[in-house]
Design a protein around this motif. Structure first.
Motif, PDB file in Angstrom:
ATOM      1  N   PRO A   1      54.070 -14.282  65.494  1.00 26.75           N
ATOM      2  CA  PRO A   1      54.014 -13.042  64.694  1.00 26.75           C
ATOM      3  C   PRO A   1      53.462 -13.252  63.290  1.00 26.75           C
ATOM      4  N   LYS A   2      53.714 -14.406  62.673  1.00 28.90           N
ATOM      5  CA  LYS A   2      53.216 -14.625  61.312  1.00 28.90           C
ATOM      6  C   LYS A   2      51.704 -14.826  61.298  1.00 28.90           C
ATOM      7  N   SER A   3      51.172 -15.518  62.299  1.00 31.68           N
ATOM      8  CA  SER A   3      49.714 -15.623  62.400  1.00 31.68           C
ATOM      9  C   SER A   3      49.096 -14.246  62.632  1.00 31.68           C
ATOM     10  N   ALA A   4      49.782 -13.414  63.426  1.00 30.86           N
ATOM     11  CA  ALA A   4      49.282 -12.057  63.661  1.00 30.86           C
ATOM     12  C   ALA A   4      49.228 -11.264  62.360  1.00 30.86           C
ATOM     13  N   ARG A   5      50.264 -11.383  61.540  1.00 31.46           N
ATOM     14  CA  ARG A   5      50.282 -10.665  60.270  1.00 31.46           C
ATOM     15  C   ARG A   5      49.203 -11.195  59.327  1.00 31.46           C
ATOM     16  N   GLN A   6      49.019 -12.503  59.317  1.00 30.57           N
ATOM     17  CA  GLN A   6      47.974 -13.080  58.478  1.00 30.57           C
ATOM     18  C   GLN A   6      46.592 -12.590  58.902  1.00 30.57           C
TER      19      GLN A   6
ATOM     20  N   PHE B   1      44.297 -12.923  68.479  1.00 32.61           N
ATOM     21  CA  PHE B   1      44.097 -13.258  67.071  1.00 32.61           C
ATOM     22  C   PHE B   1      44.143 -14.775  66.959  1.00 32.61           C
ATOM     23  N   PRO B   2      43.484 -15.339  65.959  1.00 30.06           N
ATOM     24  CA  PRO B   2      43.503 -16.797  65.807  1.00 30.06           C
ATOM     25  C   PRO B   2      44.767 -17.267  65.088  1.00 30.06           C
ATOM     26  N   LEU B   3      45.181 -18.475  65.389  1.00 28.51           N
ATOM     27  CA  LEU B   3      46.282 -19.087  64.654  1.00 28.51           C
ATOM     28  C   LEU B   3      45.880 -19.321  63.205  1.00 28.51           C
ATOM     29  N   ALA B   4      46.812 -19.156  62.300  1.00 30.63           N
ATOM     30  CA  ALA B   4      46.615 -19.502  60.894  1.00 30.63           C
ATOM     31  C   ALA B   4      47.320 -20.827  60.639  1.00 30.63           C
ATOM     32  N   MET B   5      46.554 -21.844  60.318  1.00 34.54           N
ATOM     33  CA  MET B   5      47.124 -23.168  60.080  1.00 34.54           C
ATOM     34  C   MET B   5      47.530 -23.308  58.607  1.00 34.54           C
ATOM     35  N   THR B   6      48.642 -23.974  58.393  1.00 29.40           N
ATOM     36  CA  THR B   6      49.163 -24.113  57.026  1.00 29.40           C
ATOM     37  C   THR B   6      49.225 -25.549  56.543  1.00 29.40           C
ATOM     38  N   LYS B   7      49.187 -26.527  57.463  1.00 34.64           N
ATOM     39  CA  LYS B   7      49.364 -27.914  57.041  1.00 34.64           C
ATOM     40  C   LYS B   7      48.803 -28.848  58.099  1.00 34.64           C
TER      41      LYS B   7
ATOM     42  N   LEU C   1      48.991 -30.694  63.272  1.00 28.57           N
ATOM     43  CA  LEU C   1      48.810 -29.451  62.537  1.00 28.57           C
ATOM     44  C   LEU C   1      50.061 -28.590  62.668  1.00 28.57           C
ATOM     45  N   TRP C   2      50.294 -27.752  61.657  1.00 28.20           N
ATOM     46  CA  TRP C   2      51.383 -26.781  61.710  1.00 28.20           C
ATOM     47  C   TRP C   2      50.816 -25.406  61.400  1.00 28.20           C
ATOM     48  N   ASP C   3      51.247 -24.402  62.164  1.00 30.32           N
ATOM     49  CA  ASP C   3      50.753 -23.051  61.938  1.00 30.32           C
ATOM     50  C   ASP C   3      51.751 -22.242  61.115  1.00 30.32           C
ATOM     51  N   ALA C   4      51.393 -20.981  60.852  1.00 35.69           N
ATOM     52  CA  ALA C   4      52.206 -20.128  59.992  1.00 35.69           C
ATOM     53  C   ALA C   4      53.589 -19.866  60.577  1.00 35.69           C
ATOM     54  N   ASP C   5      53.734 -19.991  61.890  1.00 34.89           N
ATOM     55  CA  ASP C   5      55.033 -19.793  62.541  1.00 34.89           C
ATOM     56  C   ASP C   5      55.780 -21.102  62.743  1.00 34.89           C
ATOM     57  N   SER C   6      55.313 -22.160  62.047  1.00 41.40           N
ATOM     58  CA  SER C   6      55.977 -23.478  62.022  1.00 41.40           C
ATOM     59  C   SER C   6      55.912 -24.210  63.353  1.00 41.40           C
TER      60      SER C   6
END
Length: 454
Positions: free
Chosen positions: A36-41, A63-69, A75-80
């Protein structure tokens, strides 16, 4: 509550999905629910960017994954969620996300100033390392991307030969404005391109015969990367060398992707010497980078000491971060020994995966060389894009979502790239994920036919 009441309250067993389309829809739905957080991003990004995107290859539905780290090969995405990184920035990330030697080199460069407004002490050092590594490069110039490098190679070829036409190959990719897939590309630069068939030297011979003294260059990837890691036959590539020489054209190797596959690039394994070569991706140490070079008599066209020299601009061509990271990476981290080891690791993994597909009697195979490979929905040889049935891409999509669910990140088109931090544990986990994919979806996958097997 009675036993019969308990049984009645149990949810029904999930219905077995009977078509690939059903399976893909279910996989995409589960993906969306987990992220859901990648979707919001993504929703936020669509408000300020067309399609929420500034790099087309990274987009996929829903929708694409949003990577944060990133760290090492993880890799880690916005939803951890944590993933093993098996795409490695589409081959630019050979060093992983946190190589300590690369980090120290960048920090040291920054300590001495970010933009020095002139020549610096780092650029010739990297140039020397590149020319020593790739021996067909007698001299070299830097750009900010492989796309720029290929554009400059084309300019050099036309100026050197005084000719205007360039032979390219259907399925070839030489950057965002030099894309030669299955149809026209509206953003391509308007050179006079002649289209040949990959792995078909006769198609090139016919073009040269029909355009006498008009072809400046033959531009080719020793392995077509973006089209699915389609390997060029040695005889085909050697035939291009012979044809170019016979017709006074330049042979240009695009090794932006394939230079990682041997200490001196794939050209060293093939024992073919092109006139010009383009480089990019990992050679910048993870920074924006491109380079082109080759014969000294061609490259001297850019010598500013010469009257009428070709102009080659670029504010960041010699930026200190790339110069420092690139030199450290090429000389201390991705040494010739490391290149051989990574190529061997990739070959071993590809063979193991294909053995699993073969044992399960499914018509899927990974093709490629060394640390670059791509899933294809066939068990027959792939010599050109004509051998790839795009209508079967539903299985690549299904494979992509299955791997994400199992914590492994690849490109949706089935493209897989190994980086240096990938070790035995990571490749074993990748192999296990492929095994579970076969077990889960084997009833839907296309079957091999004994007469078609390689």
């Amino acid at each position: 509550m009675t036993t019969s009441t308990l049984s009645a309250a149990q949810p029904a067993a999930p219905r077995e999905l009977t078509t690939p389309a059903e399976a893909l829809a279910a996989a995409a739905h589960a993906f969306a629910a987990r992220n859901p957080k990648s979707a919001r991003q993504y929703e936020l990004a669509t408000g300020v960017m067309p399609g929420g995107n500034t790099r087309s290859v990274l987009f996929y539905e829903p929708f694409p994954l949003a990577m944060t780290k990133g760290e090492g090969c993880r890799l880690w995405d916005a939803d951890s969620h944590e993933y093993l990184d098996f795409i490695a920035e589409f081959s630019a990330g050979i060093y992983g996300h946190s190589d300590p030697q690369i980090r120290r080199a960048i920090d040291a460069a920054l300590d001495d100033g970010l933009n020095l407004s002139g020549h610096n002490l780092l650029e010739s050092r990297l140039a020397k390392a590149v020319c020593e590594r790739f021996t067909s490069l007698q001299s070299v110039r830097f750009t900010n991307s492989g796309t720029e490098a290929n554009l400059m190679m084309l300019a050099a070829a036309r100026a050197f030969t005084g000719r205007s036409k360039v032979v390219v190959f259907v399925g070839g990719y030489h950057g965002g404005v030099l894309t030669f897939g299955r149809g026209p590309n509206a953003v391509n630069v308007p050179h006079e391109f002649l289209y040949a068939r990959y792995n078909d030297v006769n198609s090139v011979a016919r073009l040269l015969h029909d355009n006498p003294s008009e072809v400046a260059a033959i531009l080719v990837e020793p392995m077509q990367g973006a089209s699915g890691c389609i390997v060029g036959d040695r005889d085909f590539l050697k035939g291009l060398r012979e044809l170019a020489t016979a017709h006074g054209a330049l042979l240009m190797f695009d090794e932006v992707m394939t230079s990682r596959l041997a200490p001196g690039g794939l050209q060293s394994t093939l024992e073919i010497v092109p006139d010009l070569t383009s480089l990019g991706k990992y050679i910048g140490g993870g920074m924006s980078f491109g380079a082109f070079g080759g014969r000294a008599d061609i490259m001297q066209l850019f010598d500013p000491r010469r009257s009428g020299a070709l102009q080659h601009a670029g504010t960041f061509n010699n930026n200190v971060m790339t110069m420092a990271a690139g030199f450290t990476g090429l000389t201390q981290v991705y040494t010739p020994e490391a290149a051989l080891a990574l190529t061997a690791r990739g070959d071993t993994l590809r063979d193991a995966l294909n053995a699993r597909f073969s044992a399960a009697n499914v018509a899927l195979r990974f093709i490629g060389v060394g640390s670059l490979m791509n899933l294809q929905i066939t068990d027959r040889p792939v010599r050109s894009v004509r051998d790839i049935d795009a209508s079967l891409n539903v299985f690549k999509d299904l494979f992509f979502f299955h791997l994400l669910e199992n914590g492994i990140y690849i490109a949706r088109r089935g493209y897989v790239v190994l980086s240096l931090p990938v070790g035995d544990a990571e490749t074993a986990r990748f192999e296990a994920a492929v095994a579970s994919f076969i077990e889960r979806y084997g009833h839907l996958l296309p079957k091999s036919k004994e007469t078609d097997r390689q």
